[in-house]
Design a protein around this motif. Sequence first.
Motif, PDB file in Angstrom:
ATOM      1  N   PRO A 247      -4.238   1.519  36.691  1.00 27.02           N
ATOM      2  CA  PRO A 247      -4.333   0.671  37.881  1.00 27.02           C
ATOM      3  C   PRO A 247      -3.360   1.094  38.974  1.00 27.02           C
ATOM      4  CG  PRO A 247      -3.054  -0.435  36.188  1.00 27.02           C
ATOM      5  CD  PRO A 247      -3.582   0.833  35.560  1.00 27.02           C
ATOM      6  N   ILE A 248      -3.632   0.656  40.181  1.00 28.13           N
ATOM      7  CA  ILE A 248      -2.686   0.854  41.282  1.00 28.13           C
ATOM      8  C   ILE A 248      -1.489  -0.039  41.017  1.00 28.13           C
ATOM      9  CG2 ILE A 248      -2.297   0.549  43.755  1.00 28.13           C
ATOM     10  CD1 ILE A 248      -5.317   1.004  44.144  1.00 28.13           C
ATOM     11  N   ASP A 249      -0.313   0.530  41.015  1.00 30.62           N
ATOM     12  CA  ASP A 249       0.910  -0.217  40.721  1.00 30.62           C
ATOM     13  C   ASP A 249       1.803  -0.182  41.951  1.00 30.62           C
ATOM     14  OD1 ASP A 249       3.397  -1.191  39.660  1.00 30.62           O
ATOM     15  OD2 ASP A 249       2.642  -0.664  37.667  1.00 30.62           O
ATOM     16  N   LEU A 250       2.176  -1.334  42.453  1.00 29.34           N
ATOM     17  CA  LEU A 250       2.986  -1.404  43.666  1.00 29.34           C
ATOM     18  C   LEU A 250       4.370  -0.785  43.474  1.00 29.34           C
ATOM     19  CD1 LEU A 250       2.061  -4.978  44.959  1.00 29.34           C
ATOM     20  CD2 LEU A 250       1.080  -2.777  45.612  1.00 29.34           C
ATOM     21  N   LYS A 251       4.802  -0.637  42.211  1.00 26.15           N
ATOM     22  CA  LYS A 251       6.092  -0.021  41.941  1.00 26.15           C
ATOM     23  C   LYS A 251       6.008   1.513  41.917  1.00 26.15           C
ATOM     24  CE  LYS A 251       8.291  -3.704  39.228  1.00 26.15           C
ATOM     25  NZ  LYS A 251       8.907  -4.034  37.915  1.00 26.15           N
ATOM     26  N   ARG A 253       4.966   3.886  44.077  1.00 24.84           N
ATOM     27  CA  ARG A 253       5.511   4.632  45.206  1.00 24.84           C
ATOM     28  C   ARG A 253       7.027   4.600  45.183  1.00 24.84           C
ATOM     29  NH1 ARG A 253       8.441   3.682  48.999  1.00 24.84           N
ATOM     30  NH2 ARG A 253       8.331   1.438  48.625  1.00 24.84           N
ATOM     31  N   GLU A 254       7.553   3.416  44.942  1.00 24.78           N
ATOM     32  CA  GLU A 254       9.008   3.252  44.892  1.00 24.78           C
ATOM     33  C   GLU A 254       9.603   4.106  43.771  1.00 24.78           C
ATOM     34  OE1 GLU A 254      11.898  -0.435  43.649  1.00 24.78           O
ATOM     35  OE2 GLU A 254      10.141  -0.894  44.877  1.00 24.78           O
ATOM     36  N   ALA A 255       8.923   4.132  42.632  1.00 25.82           N
ATOM     37  CA  ALA A 255       9.409   4.902  41.488  1.00 25.82           C
ATOM     38  C   ALA A 255       9.378   6.396  41.772  1.00 25.82           C
ATOM     39  CB  ALA A 255       8.571   4.583  40.253  1.00 25.82           C
ATOM     40  N   SER A 256       8.276   6.873  42.370  1.00 24.94           N
ATOM     41  CA  SER A 256       8.149   8.299  42.680  1.00 24.94           C
ATOM     42  C   SER A 256       9.216   8.755  43.655  1.00 24.94           C
ATOM     43  CB  SER A 256       6.757   8.592  43.265  1.00 24.94           C
ATOM     44  OG  SER A 256       5.761   8.401  42.291  1.00 24.94           O
ATOM     45  N   ASP A 257       9.460   7.960  44.683  1.00 27.67           N
ATOM     46  CA  ASP A 257      10.480   8.311  45.668  1.00 27.67           C
ATOM     47  C   ASP A 257      11.873   8.348  45.045  1.00 27.67           C
ATOM     48  OD1 ASP A 257       8.560   8.505  47.602  1.00 27.67           O
ATOM     49  OD2 ASP A 257       8.994   6.580  48.571  1.00 27.67           O
ATOM     50  N   ALA A 258      12.065   7.529  44.012  1.00 32.20           N
ATOM     51  CA  ALA A 258      13.365   7.476  43.344  1.00 32.20           C
ATOM     52  C   ALA A 258      13.479   8.529  42.238  1.00 32.20           C
ATOM     53  CB  ALA A 258      13.585   6.090  42.750  1.00 32.20           C
ATOM     54  N   GLY A 259      12.400   9.251  41.983  1.00 32.16           N
ATOM     55  CA  GLY A 259      12.426  10.267  40.945  1.00 32.16           C
ATOM     56  C   GLY A 259      12.381   9.703  39.539  1.00 32.16           C
ATOM     57  N   PRO A 261       9.537   8.318  36.807  1.00 33.44           N
ATOM     58  CA  PRO A 261       8.121   8.099  36.499  1.00 33.44           C
ATOM     59  C   PRO A 261       7.847   6.630  36.193  1.00 33.44           C
ATOM     60  CG  PRO A 261       8.952  10.026  35.342  1.00 33.44           C
ATOM     61  CD  PRO A 261      10.146   9.351  35.941  1.00 33.44           C
ATOM     62  N   ILE A 262       6.731   6.121  36.674  1.00 36.19           N
ATOM     63  CA  ILE A 262       6.397   4.711  36.499  1.00 36.19           C
ATOM     64  C   ILE A 262       6.257   4.348  35.026  1.00 36.19           C
ATOM     65  CG2 ILE A 262       3.908   5.059  36.680  1.00 36.19           C
ATOM     66  CD1 ILE A 262       5.871   2.091  38.134  1.00 36.19           C
ATOM     67  N   VAL A 263       5.981   5.345  34.186  1.00 36.55           N
ATOM     68  CA  VAL A 263       5.817   5.072  32.756  1.00 36.55           C
ATOM     69  C   VAL A 263       7.103   4.539  32.125  1.00 36.55           C
ATOM     70  CG1 VAL A 263       6.456   7.336  31.832  1.00 36.55           C
ATOM     71  CG2 VAL A 263       4.710   6.002  30.671  1.00 36.55           C
ATOM     72  N   LEU A 264       8.242   4.777  32.760  1.00 33.42           N
ATOM     73  CA  LEU A 264       9.513   4.272  32.240  1.00 33.42           C
ATOM     74  C   LEU A 264       9.745   2.806  32.599  1.00 33.42           C
ATOM     75  CD1 LEU A 264      11.823   7.371  32.825  1.00 33.42           C
ATOM     76  CD2 LEU A 264      10.495   6.745  30.790  1.00 33.42           C
ATOM     77  N   TYR A 265       8.888   2.251  33.488  1.00 37.63           N
ATOM     78  CA  TYR A 265       8.927   0.826  33.792  1.00 37.63           C
ATOM     79  C   TYR A 265       8.011   0.134  32.777  1.00 37.63           C
ATOM     80  CZ  TYR A 265      11.034   1.872  38.367  1.00 37.63           C
ATOM     81  OH  TYR A 265      11.863   2.294  39.382  1.00 37.63           O
ATOM     82  N   GLU A 266       8.538  -0.144  31.598  1.00 33.87           N
ATOM     83  CA  GLU A 266       7.712  -0.518  30.451  1.00 33.87           C
ATOM     84  C   GLU A 266       6.883  -1.781  30.658  1.00 33.87           C
ATOM     85  OE1 GLU A 266      10.241  -0.717  27.069  1.00 33.87           O
ATOM     86  OE2 GLU A 266      10.796   1.407  27.156  1.00 33.87           O
ATOM     87  N   ASP A 267       7.306  -2.663  31.547  1.00 29.36           N
ATOM     88  CA  ASP A 267       6.617  -3.939  31.685  1.00 29.36           C
ATOM     89  C   ASP A 267       5.444  -3.893  32.655  1.00 29.36           C
ATOM     90  OD1 ASP A 267       8.316  -3.481  33.820  1.00 29.36           O
ATOM     91  OD2 ASP A 267       8.736  -5.610  34.174  1.00 29.36           O
ATOM     92  N   THR A 268       5.130  -2.742  33.199  1.00 31.04           N
ATOM     93  CA  THR A 268       4.057  -2.663  34.189  1.00 31.04           C
ATOM     94  C   THR A 268       2.737  -2.228  33.553  1.00 31.04           C
ATOM     95  OG1 THR A 268       4.475  -0.342  34.739  1.00 31.04           O
ATOM     96  CG2 THR A 268       5.737  -2.003  35.949  1.00 31.04           C
TER      97      THR A 268
END
Length: 295
Positions: A247-251, A253-259, A261-268
Amino acid sequence: MTIKAPTLNIGGLGADPLTQRIKEKQEKWTYKVAVLSGKGGVGKSTVAVNLAAALAKKGYFVGILDADIHGPNVAKMLGVDKAEVLAEKLEDGRFEMIPPMNDFLGQTTPIKVMSMGFLVPEDQPIIWRGSLVTKAIKQLLGDVKWGSLDFMIIDFPPGTGDEILTVTQSLQLDAAVIVTTPQEVALLDTGKAVNMMKKMEVPYIAVVENMSYLICPHCGNEIDLFGKGGGKKLAEKEGVDFLGEVPIDLKAREASDAGIPIVLYEDTPAAKAFMEIAEKLAKKLEEMKGGETEE
């Protein structure tokens, strides 16, 4: 002895020795996985980076090569874009580049990263014809100290051009993950990528649908911004596996810019989707490798 990595010496590359080095190195990589799409803007690099991070989170040793020579961004997305690339002098007098690594404060096994983005200023365009691009990719494969890896992930540029041909002819790929989005225009182009991988006789081909839907942050309902189910239909039509929807995750873009990976945001939802996709891919490849061993 280590030194700062030199600029790529494209003109002096020896084709035969380099090809032999690539052949020797890939014998230490258990699975070689290409991530590609016939179309730009589908989040292919996001899938490649998060697939690599998900596998590393599961304990696999992972390397990722950014084969998009003209638009490299994998290093930024993995938080190593400011890293200084060193090179080690070997006994035969050659130098091998040492790929930067990131383990995200111990959350994953160290992920090795190599990209042209390390070797040129970020605002400098690489204006090369196909032959130079081909030689650069071969050097990033054959003149880098990759070592032993469970997974080598190759992130391709959009389309079906020189970069993809170079890698598929240089490596014995085990899998190709085709990234699409649900809308019809994307499916037309990604279908071409599926068929290219078939012609290149890649043993395992699968589809991932990115940007499948948006979860409304207010009501929690799923919103199908780009349609629904296109990736699964494409996989069924082409007779290949469908690994899942992200799914599109609002986090993201923020995660990519911060270097990170969104996969490390386990609750999403996106993190859970990437972990499931990585598990399916690893299981499938291990089953295939086991079948070859039994034979």
